[in-house]
Design an enzyme around this catalytic site. Structure first.
Site, mmCIF file in Angstrom:
data_model
loop_
_atom_site.group_PDB
_atom_site.id
_atom_site.type_symbol
_atom_site.label_atom_id
_atom_site.label_comp_id
_atom_site.label_asym_id
_atom_site.label_seq_id
_atom_site.Cartn_x
_atom_site.Cartn_y
_atom_site.Cartn_z
ATOM 1 N N GLU A 249 -0.546 4.875 -0.471
ATOM 2 C CA GLU A 249 -1.340 6.086 -0.703
ATOM 3 C C GLU A 249 -0.464 7.326 -0.578
ATOM 4 O OE1 GLU A 249 -4.617 5.900 2.024
ATOM 5 O OE2 GLU A 249 -5.850 4.767 0.607
ATOM 6 N N TYR B 28 0.845 -1.200 0.000
ATOM 7 C CA TYR B 28 0.000 0.000 0.000
ATOM 8 C C TYR B 28 0.875 1.243 0.000
ATOM 9 C CZ TYR B 28 -5.011 -0.176 0.012
ATOM 10 O OH TYR B 28 -6.308 -0.255 -0.391
ATOM 11 N N THR C 207 -4.118 5.767 -21.817
ATOM 12 C CA THR C 207 -3.944 4.430 -21.275
ATOM 13 C C THR C 207 -2.502 4.042 -21.539
ATOM 14 O OG1 THR C 207 -4.544 3.388 -23.353
ATOM 15 C CG2 THR C 207 -6.330 3.739 -21.781
ATOM 16 N N ASP D 217 -6.633 13.258 -25.156
ATOM 17 C CA ASP D 217 -6.660 11.875 -24.675
ATOM 18 C C ASP D 217 -6.037 11.006 -25.765
ATOM 19 O OD1 ASP D 217 -7.272 9.261 -24.050
ATOM 20 O OD2 ASP D 217 -9.375 9.651 -23.556
ATOM 21 N N ARG E 124 -2.239 -2.848 -18.283
ATOM 22 C CA ARG E 124 -3.457 -2.034 -18.240
ATOM 23 C C ARG E 124 -3.286 -0.948 -17.191
ATOM 24 N NH1 ARG E 124 -6.426 -4.852 -21.287
ATOM 25 N NH2 ARG E 124 -8.001 -3.251 -21.305
ATOM 26 N N LYS F 77 -2.438 0.171 -24.820
ATOM 27 C CA LYS F 77 -2.837 0.043 -26.228
ATOM 28 C C LYS F 77 -1.575 0.062 -27.091
ATOM 29 C CE LYS F 77 -7.388 1.692 -24.940
ATOM 30 N NZ LYS F 77 -8.451 2.719 -25.067
#
Ligand code: PLP
Length: 417
Positions: A55, A53, A225, A199, A234, A228
Protein backbone atom coordinates in the site's frame (compact mmCIF):
# COMPACT_ATOMS: atom_id res chain seq x y z
CA UNK A 1 10.77 -33.65 -2.82
CA UNK A 2 9.30 -31.18 -5.21
CA UNK A 3 6.20 -29.31 -4.13
CA UNK A 4 3.13 -30.57 -6.00
CA UNK A 5 1.97 -28.36 -8.86
CA UNK A 6 -1.47 -27.48 -10.14
CA UNK A 7 -1.99 -30.81 -11.91
CA UNK A 8 -1.52 -32.68 -8.62
CA UNK A 9 -3.17 -30.21 -6.25
CA UNK A 10 -6.20 -29.40 -8.35
CA UNK A 11 -6.55 -31.58 -11.43
CA UNK A 12 -10.04 -30.28 -12.06
CA UNK A 13 -8.93 -26.66 -12.31
CA UNK A 14 -5.80 -27.65 -14.23
CA UNK A 15 -8.02 -29.39 -16.78
CA UNK A 16 -10.15 -26.27 -17.13
CA UNK A 17 -7.08 -24.19 -17.89
CA UNK A 18 -5.93 -26.75 -20.49
CA UNK A 19 -9.42 -26.63 -22.01
CA UNK A 20 -9.32 -22.84 -22.24
CA UNK A 21 -5.88 -23.07 -23.89
CA UNK A 22 -7.40 -25.37 -26.49
CA UNK A 23 -10.33 -23.01 -27.04
CA UNK A 24 -8.02 -20.05 -27.48
CA UNK A 25 -5.85 -22.06 -29.88
CA UNK A 26 -8.64 -23.46 -32.06
CA UNK A 27 -10.97 -20.48 -32.43
CA UNK A 28 -10.87 -17.17 -34.21
CA UNK A 29 -11.07 -14.74 -31.31
CA UNK A 30 -12.66 -11.52 -32.48
CA UNK A 31 -13.87 -9.95 -29.26
CA UNK A 32 -12.50 -6.45 -29.73
CA UNK A 33 -11.35 -6.05 -26.13
CA UNK A 34 -9.37 -9.32 -26.01
CA UNK A 35 -5.89 -10.37 -27.05
CA UNK A 36 -3.14 -12.92 -26.45
CA UNK A 37 -0.39 -11.82 -24.06
CA UNK A 38 3.13 -13.09 -24.59
CA UNK A 39 4.65 -15.90 -22.60
CA UNK A 40 6.88 -13.28 -20.93
CA UNK A 41 3.82 -11.33 -19.72
CA UNK A 42 2.22 -14.56 -18.48
CA UNK A 43 5.36 -15.45 -16.53
CA UNK A 44 5.56 -12.06 -14.83
CA UNK A 45 1.85 -12.16 -14.03
CA UNK A 46 2.07 -15.65 -12.53
CA UNK A 47 4.98 -14.79 -10.25
CA UNK A 48 5.67 -14.53 -6.50
CA UNK A 49 5.03 -10.80 -6.73
CA UNK A 50 1.42 -11.73 -5.94
CA UNK A 51 2.62 -12.46 -2.38
CA UNK A 52 3.54 -8.89 -1.46
CA UNK A 53 1.52 -6.08 0.10
CA UNK A 54 2.67 -2.58 -0.84
CA UNK A 55 0.00 0.00 0.00
CA UNK A 56 1.23 3.45 -0.93
CA UNK A 57 3.67 4.46 -3.65
CA UNK A 58 7.37 3.75 -4.28
CA UNK A 59 9.40 5.07 -1.35
CA UNK A 60 6.19 6.04 0.47
CA UNK A 61 4.82 2.67 1.61
CA UNK A 62 2.95 1.58 4.68
CA UNK A 63 4.70 -1.78 5.08
CA UNK A 64 8.37 -2.79 5.06
CA UNK A 65 10.04 -5.15 2.62
CA UNK A 66 9.54 -3.03 -0.50
CA UNK A 67 13.14 -3.28 -1.76
CA UNK A 68 12.08 -5.15 -4.88
CA UNK A 69 8.48 -4.02 -5.34
CA UNK A 70 9.45 -0.36 -5.52
CA UNK A 71 11.77 -1.19 -8.40
CA UNK A 72 9.06 -3.15 -10.19
CA UNK A 73 6.54 -0.33 -9.94
CA UNK A 74 9.07 2.33 -10.95
CA UNK A 75 10.07 0.24 -13.96
CA UNK A 76 6.45 0.01 -15.12
CA UNK A 77 5.96 3.75 -14.58
CA UNK A 78 9.15 4.79 -16.38
CA UNK A 79 8.44 2.56 -19.38
CA UNK A 80 4.87 3.82 -19.74
CA UNK A 81 5.99 7.45 -19.41
CA UNK A 82 8.46 6.86 -22.23
CA UNK A 83 5.99 4.90 -24.34
CA UNK A 84 3.18 7.45 -24.18
CA UNK A 85 5.14 10.63 -23.40
CA UNK A 86 3.12 11.21 -20.23
CA UNK A 87 4.15 13.51 -17.34
CA UNK A 88 2.79 11.16 -14.72
CA UNK A 89 1.54 7.57 -14.67
CA UNK A 90 -0.30 5.63 -11.98
CA UNK A 91 -0.14 1.87 -12.61
CA UNK A 92 -2.15 0.73 -9.60
CA UNK A 93 -5.81 0.71 -10.75
CA UNK A 94 -7.10 -2.86 -10.64
CA UNK A 95 -8.65 -2.47 -14.08
CA UNK A 96 -10.19 0.06 -16.45
CA UNK A 97 -13.37 0.65 -14.46
CA UNK A 98 -11.58 1.40 -11.16
CA UNK A 99 -9.19 3.69 -13.08
CA UNK A 100 -12.18 5.68 -14.28
CA UNK A 101 -13.76 5.73 -10.82
CA UNK A 102 -10.54 7.20 -9.46
CA UNK A 103 -10.83 10.06 -11.96
CA UNK A 104 -14.31 10.90 -10.63
CA UNK A 105 -12.99 10.77 -7.09
CA UNK A 106 -10.10 13.08 -8.01
CA UNK A 107 -12.22 15.82 -9.58
CA UNK A 108 -15.86 15.45 -8.50
CA UNK A 109 -18.08 15.35 -5.44
CA UNK A 110 -21.18 13.16 -5.43
CA UNK A 111 -23.91 14.75 -7.51
CA UNK A 112 -21.58 16.79 -9.71
CA UNK A 113 -22.40 17.08 -13.42
CA UNK A 114 -20.46 14.91 -15.88
CA UNK A 115 -20.79 14.20 -19.61
CA UNK A 116 -19.76 11.16 -21.65
CA UNK A 117 -20.61 9.20 -24.78
CA UNK A 118 -23.87 7.31 -24.21
CA UNK A 119 -23.62 3.52 -24.03
CA UNK A 120 -25.86 2.81 -27.06
CA UNK A 121 -23.62 5.06 -29.18
CA UNK A 122 -20.53 3.09 -28.17
CA UNK A 123 -19.63 4.65 -24.81
CA UNK A 124 -18.53 2.73 -21.72
CA UNK A 125 -20.68 2.10 -18.64
CA UNK A 126 -18.24 4.11 -16.51
CA UNK A 127 -18.70 7.26 -18.58
CA UNK A 128 -21.92 7.98 -16.68
CA UNK A 129 -24.37 5.37 -17.98
CA UNK A 130 -27.39 5.04 -15.69
CA UNK A 131 -26.91 1.44 -14.47
CA UNK A 132 -23.31 2.20 -13.45
CA UNK A 133 -22.32 3.82 -10.16
CA UNK A 134 -21.06 6.68 -12.34
CA UNK A 135 -24.58 7.36 -13.54
CA UNK A 136 -26.12 6.91 -10.10
CA UNK A 137 -23.73 9.04 -8.03
CA UNK A 138 -23.19 11.84 -10.54
CA UNK A 139 -25.53 13.98 -12.64
CA UNK A 140 -24.67 12.46 -15.95
CA UNK A 141 -25.66 13.39 -19.50
CA UNK A 142 -24.72 11.49 -22.60
CA UNK A 143 -23.96 12.64 -26.13
CA UNK A 144 -24.29 10.47 -29.19
CA UNK A 145 -23.43 10.02 -32.82
CA UNK A 146 -25.07 11.64 -35.84
CA UNK A 147 -28.02 9.87 -37.41
CA UNK A 148 -26.70 10.13 -40.95
CA UNK A 149 -23.07 8.99 -40.67
CA UNK A 150 -22.80 7.58 -37.12
CA UNK A 151 -19.79 9.82 -36.35
CA UNK A 152 -19.57 11.63 -33.01
CA UNK A 153 -21.95 14.58 -33.07
CA UNK A 154 -19.78 17.49 -31.93
CA UNK A 155 -22.69 19.93 -32.22
CA UNK A 156 -24.50 17.81 -29.65
CA UNK A 157 -21.38 17.48 -27.47
CA UNK A 158 -21.03 21.29 -27.43
CA UNK A 159 -24.72 21.92 -26.74
CA UNK A 160 -24.85 19.43 -23.86
CA UNK A 161 -21.58 20.65 -22.34
CA UNK A 162 -22.65 24.31 -22.48
CA UNK A 163 -25.96 23.51 -20.84
CA UNK A 164 -24.80 20.94 -18.28
CA UNK A 165 -21.37 22.44 -17.40
CA UNK A 166 -19.72 19.11 -16.46
CA UNK A 167 -16.76 18.78 -14.13
CA UNK A 168 -15.50 15.98 -16.38
CA UNK A 169 -15.98 15.53 -20.11
CA UNK A 170 -15.26 11.93 -21.14
CA UNK A 171 -14.17 10.85 -24.57
CA UNK A 172 -13.40 7.24 -25.35
CA UNK A 173 -15.35 4.34 -26.72
CA UNK A 174 -15.92 0.61 -26.79
CA UNK A 175 -17.59 0.23 -30.16
CA UNK A 176 -16.61 3.18 -32.34
CA UNK A 177 -14.66 2.29 -35.49
CA UNK A 178 -13.32 5.77 -36.26
CA UNK A 179 -10.53 8.09 -35.12
CA UNK A 180 -11.26 10.11 -31.98
CA UNK A 181 -10.66 13.83 -32.50
CA UNK A 182 -9.26 14.75 -29.11
CA UNK A 183 -8.58 18.40 -30.00
CA UNK A 184 -12.27 19.01 -30.72
CA UNK A 185 -13.19 17.64 -27.30
CA UNK A 186 -10.50 19.84 -25.73
CA UNK A 187 -11.98 22.97 -27.27
CA UNK A 188 -15.43 22.11 -25.95
CA UNK A 189 -14.16 21.19 -22.47
CA UNK A 190 -12.36 24.54 -22.28
CA UNK A 191 -15.59 26.45 -22.90
CA UNK A 192 -16.78 25.43 -19.42
CA UNK A 193 -13.48 24.65 -17.67
CA UNK A 194 -14.14 20.90 -17.60
CA UNK A 195 -11.46 18.29 -17.02
CA UNK A 196 -11.08 16.39 -20.29
CA UNK A 197 -10.54 12.68 -19.69
CA UNK A 198 -9.68 10.47 -22.66
CA UNK A 199 -10.31 6.78 -22.00
CA UNK A 200 -8.15 4.90 -24.50
CA UNK A 201 -8.86 1.41 -23.12
CA UNK A 202 -9.51 -0.09 -26.54
CA UNK A 203 -6.97 1.83 -28.58
CA UNK A 204 -3.99 2.12 -26.20
CA UNK A 205 -1.92 -0.25 -28.34
CA UNK A 206 -2.75 1.72 -31.45
CA UNK A 207 -1.77 4.97 -29.73
CA UNK A 208 1.46 3.41 -28.43
CA UNK A 209 2.20 2.06 -31.90
CA UNK A 210 1.59 5.43 -33.53
CA UNK A 211 -1.39 4.42 -35.67
CA UNK A 212 -4.01 6.43 -33.75
CA UNK A 213 -3.48 10.06 -32.62
CA UNK A 214 -2.49 10.38 -28.97
CA UNK A 215 -4.52 12.38 -26.43
CA UNK A 216 -1.40 12.97 -24.32
CA UNK A 217 -0.78 16.71 -24.11
CA UNK A 218 -4.40 17.38 -25.11
CA UNK A 219 -6.49 15.69 -22.43
CA UNK A 220 -5.90 16.49 -18.76
CA UNK A 221 -6.17 12.84 -17.86
CA UNK A 222 -5.88 9.67 -19.93
CA UNK A 223 -7.12 6.35 -18.58
CA UNK A 224 -6.67 2.94 -20.12
CA UNK A 225 -6.87 -0.75 -19.62
CA UNK A 226 -3.65 -2.64 -20.24
CA UNK A 227 -5.12 -5.87 -21.64
CA UNK A 228 -6.78 -4.88 -24.91
CA UNK A 229 -4.72 -3.73 -27.89
CA UNK A 230 -1.81 -2.97 -25.52
CA UNK A 231 -1.34 -6.74 -24.97
CA UNK A 232 -0.60 -6.64 -21.25
CA UNK A 233 -2.22 -8.38 -18.28
CA UNK A 234 -5.68 -7.34 -17.08
CA UNK A 235 -5.14 -3.99 -15.43
CA UNK A 236 -5.67 -0.25 -15.55
CA UNK A 237 -3.48 2.85 -15.76
CA UNK A 238 -4.02 6.58 -15.39
CA UNK A 239 -1.77 9.10 -17.12
CA UNK A 240 -2.04 12.80 -16.43
CA UNK A 241 -0.43 16.19 -16.59
CA UNK A 242 1.96 16.91 -13.70
CA UNK A 243 -0.47 19.35 -12.09
CA UNK A 244 -3.02 16.54 -11.55
CA UNK A 245 -0.56 13.89 -10.34
CA UNK A 246 -1.29 14.35 -6.62
CA UNK A 247 -5.05 14.31 -7.04
CA UNK A 248 -4.93 11.16 -9.16
CA UNK A 249 -2.55 9.29 -6.87
CA UNK A 250 -4.57 10.16 -3.78
CA UNK A 251 -7.78 9.07 -5.48
CA UNK A 252 -6.39 5.64 -6.38
CA UNK A 253 -4.83 5.13 -2.94
CA UNK A 254 -6.10 5.67 -0.29
CA UNK A 255 -9.25 6.95 -2.00
CA UNK A 256 -10.41 3.85 -3.78
CA UNK A 257 -8.08 0.89 -3.39
CA UNK A 258 -5.83 -0.89 -0.95
CA UNK A 259 -2.68 -2.73 -1.97
CA UNK A 260 -1.73 -2.76 -5.67
CA UNK A 261 -1.54 -6.06 -7.57
CA UNK A 262 2.22 -6.25 -7.94
CA UNK A 263 2.22 -9.30 -10.20
CA UNK A 264 0.00 -7.35 -12.57
CA UNK A 265 2.28 -4.30 -12.33
CA UNK A 266 5.15 -6.58 -13.35
CA UNK A 267 3.17 -7.86 -16.33
CA UNK A 268 2.40 -4.27 -17.32
CA UNK A 269 6.12 -3.43 -17.15
CA UNK A 270 6.88 -6.31 -19.53
CA UNK A 271 4.07 -5.32 -21.90
CA UNK A 272 5.34 -1.72 -21.91
CA UNK A 273 8.82 -2.95 -22.83
CA UNK A 274 7.38 -5.07 -25.64
CA UNK A 275 5.33 -2.11 -26.84
CA UNK A 276 8.49 0.03 -27.16
CA UNK A 277 9.91 -2.34 -29.79
CA UNK A 278 9.77 -1.72 -33.56
CA UNK A 279 7.91 -5.05 -33.83
CA UNK A 280 5.06 -3.58 -31.84
CA UNK A 281 4.77 -0.60 -34.21
CA UNK A 282 4.42 -3.12 -37.02
CA UNK A 283 1.93 -5.08 -34.94
CA UNK A 284 -0.23 -1.98 -34.38
CA UNK A 285 -0.14 -1.15 -38.09
CA UNK A 286 -1.09 -4.73 -38.93
CA UNK A 287 -4.08 -4.62 -36.54
CA UNK A 288 -5.49 -1.67 -38.48
CA UNK A 289 -4.62 -3.15 -41.88
CA UNK A 290 -6.40 -6.36 -40.88
CA UNK A 291 -9.47 -4.48 -39.65
CA UNK A 292 -9.63 -2.61 -42.95
CA UNK A 293 -9.20 -5.87 -44.88
CA UNK A 294 -11.93 -7.52 -42.82
CA UNK A 295 -14.22 -4.54 -43.38
CA UNK A 296 -13.69 -4.67 -47.15
CA UNK A 297 -14.23 -8.42 -47.23
CA UNK A 298 -17.44 -8.17 -45.18
CA UNK A 299 -18.79 -5.44 -47.44
CA UNK A 300 -18.00 -7.77 -50.34
CA UNK A 301 -20.14 -10.46 -48.69
CA UNK A 302 -23.10 -8.10 -48.37
CA UNK A 303 -22.69 -7.12 -44.72
CA UNK A 304 -23.50 -3.59 -43.63
CA UNK A 305 -20.90 -1.79 -41.51
CA UNK A 306 -21.54 1.11 -39.14
CA UNK A 307 -19.77 4.16 -40.65
CA UNK A 308 -19.05 2.01 -43.72
CA UNK A 309 -15.63 0.83 -42.53
CA UNK A 310 -12.96 1.39 -39.91
CA UNK A 311 -9.93 3.49 -38.94
CA UNK A 312 -8.93 1.35 -35.96
CA UNK A 313 -9.01 -2.25 -34.72
CA UNK A 314 -12.74 -2.84 -34.78
CA UNK A 315 -15.68 -3.22 -37.09
CA UNK A 316 -19.28 -2.87 -35.98
CA UNK A 317 -21.50 -4.96 -38.24
CA UNK A 318 -25.17 -4.14 -38.78
CA UNK A 319 -26.79 -7.50 -39.56
CA UNK A 320 -30.11 -6.04 -40.71
CA UNK A 321 -29.55 -6.86 -44.40
CA UNK A 322 -28.76 -10.47 -43.41
CA UNK A 323 -32.12 -10.75 -41.62
CA UNK A 324 -30.66 -12.15 -38.41
CA UNK A 325 -30.36 -10.67 -34.91
CA UNK A 326 -27.03 -10.05 -33.23
CA UNK A 327 -27.52 -12.70 -30.56
CA UNK A 328 -28.42 -15.70 -32.75
CA UNK A 329 -25.67 -14.66 -35.15
CA UNK A 330 -23.06 -14.45 -32.37
CA UNK A 331 -24.17 -17.83 -31.01
CA UNK A 332 -24.02 -19.54 -34.41
CA UNK A 333 -20.64 -17.94 -35.12
CA UNK A 334 -19.31 -19.20 -31.79
CA UNK A 335 -20.34 -22.76 -32.64
CA UNK A 336 -18.51 -22.29 -35.95
CA UNK A 337 -15.33 -21.28 -34.09
CA UNK A 338 -15.70 -17.54 -34.66
CA UNK A 339 -16.01 -15.75 -31.32
CA UNK A 340 -17.44 -12.25 -31.20
CA UNK A 341 -20.12 -10.44 -29.21
CA UNK A 342 -23.56 -9.13 -30.06
CA UNK A 343 -23.67 -5.37 -29.83
CA UNK A 344 -26.16 -2.54 -30.18
CA UNK A 345 -25.74 -0.31 -33.19
CA UNK A 346 -26.49 3.44 -33.08
CA UNK A 347 -30.27 4.08 -33.02
CA UNK A 348 -30.82 0.33 -32.77
CA UNK A 349 -34.48 -0.55 -33.27
CA UNK A 350 -33.93 -3.88 -31.47
CA UNK A 351 -33.54 -4.59 -27.75
CA UNK A 352 -30.08 -4.55 -26.04
CA UNK A 353 -30.17 -8.31 -25.29
CA UNK A 354 -30.76 -9.11 -28.96
CA UNK A 355 -29.56 -6.06 -30.87
CA UNK A 356 -28.90 -5.62 -34.59
CA UNK A 357 -25.15 -5.84 -34.53
CA UNK A 358 -22.03 -7.77 -33.75
CA UNK A 359 -18.69 -6.22 -32.81
CA UNK A 360 -15.38 -7.63 -33.95
CA UNK A 361 -11.76 -6.61 -33.44
CA UNK A 362 -8.56 -7.82 -35.04
CA UNK A 363 -6.05 -7.44 -32.16
CA UNK A 364 -5.99 -11.12 -31.19
CA UNK A 365 -5.87 -12.53 -34.72
CA UNK A 366 -3.07 -10.11 -35.55
CA UNK A 367 -1.13 -11.34 -32.50
CA UNK A 368 -1.19 -14.79 -34.17
CA UNK A 369 0.28 -13.32 -37.34
CA UNK A 370 -2.86 -13.58 -39.44
CA UNK A 371 -3.17 -11.16 -42.36
CA UNK A 372 -5.51 -9.96 -45.12
CA UNK A 373 -5.84 -13.43 -46.70
CA UNK A 374 -7.18 -14.82 -43.43
CA UNK A 375 -9.56 -11.83 -43.06
CA UNK A 376 -10.93 -12.67 -46.49
CA UNK A 377 -11.51 -16.30 -45.48
CA UNK A 378 -13.08 -15.20 -42.21
CA UNK A 379 -15.62 -13.02 -44.02
CA UNK A 380 -16.53 -16.00 -46.20
CA UNK A 381 -17.03 -18.21 -43.14
CA UNK A 382 -19.21 -15.55 -41.56
CA UNK A 383 -21.44 -15.24 -44.57
CA UNK A 384 -22.01 -18.99 -44.64
CA UNK A 385 -22.87 -18.96 -40.93
CA UNK A 386 -25.41 -16.14 -41.01
CA UNK A 387 -27.16 -17.69 -44.01
CA UNK A 388 -27.75 -20.97 -42.15
CA UNK A 389 -27.44 -20.28 -38.42
CA UNK A 390 -29.52 -23.35 -37.51
CA UNK A 391 -27.59 -25.83 -39.64
CA UNK A 392 -25.56 -27.51 -36.89
CA UNK A 393 -23.71 -29.80 -39.28
CA UNK A 394 -22.61 -26.84 -41.41
CA UNK A 395 -21.49 -24.89 -38.34
CA UNK A 396 -19.43 -27.88 -37.18
CA UNK A 397 -17.84 -28.22 -40.63
CA UNK A 398 -16.89 -24.53 -40.58
CA UNK A 399 -15.49 -24.94 -37.05
CA UNK A 400 -13.21 -27.68 -38.41
CA UNK A 401 -12.03 -25.40 -41.23
CA UNK A 402 -11.43 -22.61 -38.71
CA UNK A 403 -9.39 -24.95 -36.51
CA UNK A 404 -7.33 -26.01 -39.48
CA UNK A 405 -6.68 -22.37 -40.40
CA UNK A 406 -5.76 -21.53 -36.78
CA UNK A 407 -3.26 -24.38 -36.57
CA UNK A 408 -0.98 -22.54 -39.02
CA UNK A 409 -0.87 -19.47 -36.72
CA UNK A 410 0.26 -20.48 -33.22
CA UNK A 411 -0.84 -17.93 -30.64
CA UNK A 412 1.59 -16.18 -28.27
CA UNK A 413 1.55 -17.54 -24.74
CA UNK A 414 -0.11 -20.85 -25.59
CA UNK A 415 1.67 -24.21 -25.49
CA UNK A 416 2.66 -25.39 -28.99
CA UNK A 417 1.14 -28.70 -30.03
C1 PLP B 1 -12.87 -2.06 -21.44
C2 PLP B 1 -13.15 -0.63 -21.13
C3 PLP B 1 -13.19 -0.15 -19.81
C4 PLP B 1 -13.23 -1.05 -18.60
O1 PLP B 1 -12.25 -1.90 -18.38
P1 PLP B 1 -12.40 -3.11 -17.34
O2 PLP B 1 -10.98 -3.52 -17.22
O3 PLP B 1 -13.29 -4.10 -17.98
O4 PLP B 1 -12.95 -2.57 -16.08
C5 PLP B 1 -13.33 1.21 -19.61
N1 PLP B 1 -13.46 2.05 -20.64
C6 PLP B 1 -13.46 1.62 -21.91
C7 PLP B 1 -13.61 2.62 -23.01
C8 PLP B 1 -13.33 0.27 -22.20
O5 PLP B 1 -13.36 -0.14 -23.46
Amino acid sequence: MQEPGLNEVDPKLAALIRAEETREADKLRLIASENYVSRAVLEATGSVLTNKYSEGYPEKRYYEGQQIIDQVELLAIERLKALFGADHVNVQPYSGSPANLAVYLAFCAAGDPVVGLALPAGGHLTHGWNVSITGKYFQSRGYGVRKDDHRIDFDEVRAIVREHKPKILWCGTTAYPRVLEFAKFREIADEVGAILCADIAHIAGLVAGGVHPSPIGIADVVTSTTHKTLRGPRGGIIMCKAEHAKAIDRAVFPGLQGGPHNHTTAGIAVAAKEAQSPDFKQYAANIVANAKALAEALLGQGFNLITGGTDNHLVLVDLTPKQIGGKPAAQALDRAGIVCNYNSIPFDPRKPFDPSGIRMGTAALTSRGMGPAEMQRLAGFMNRVVQAPDDGALLDRIAAEVKEMCSAFPAPGLPRA
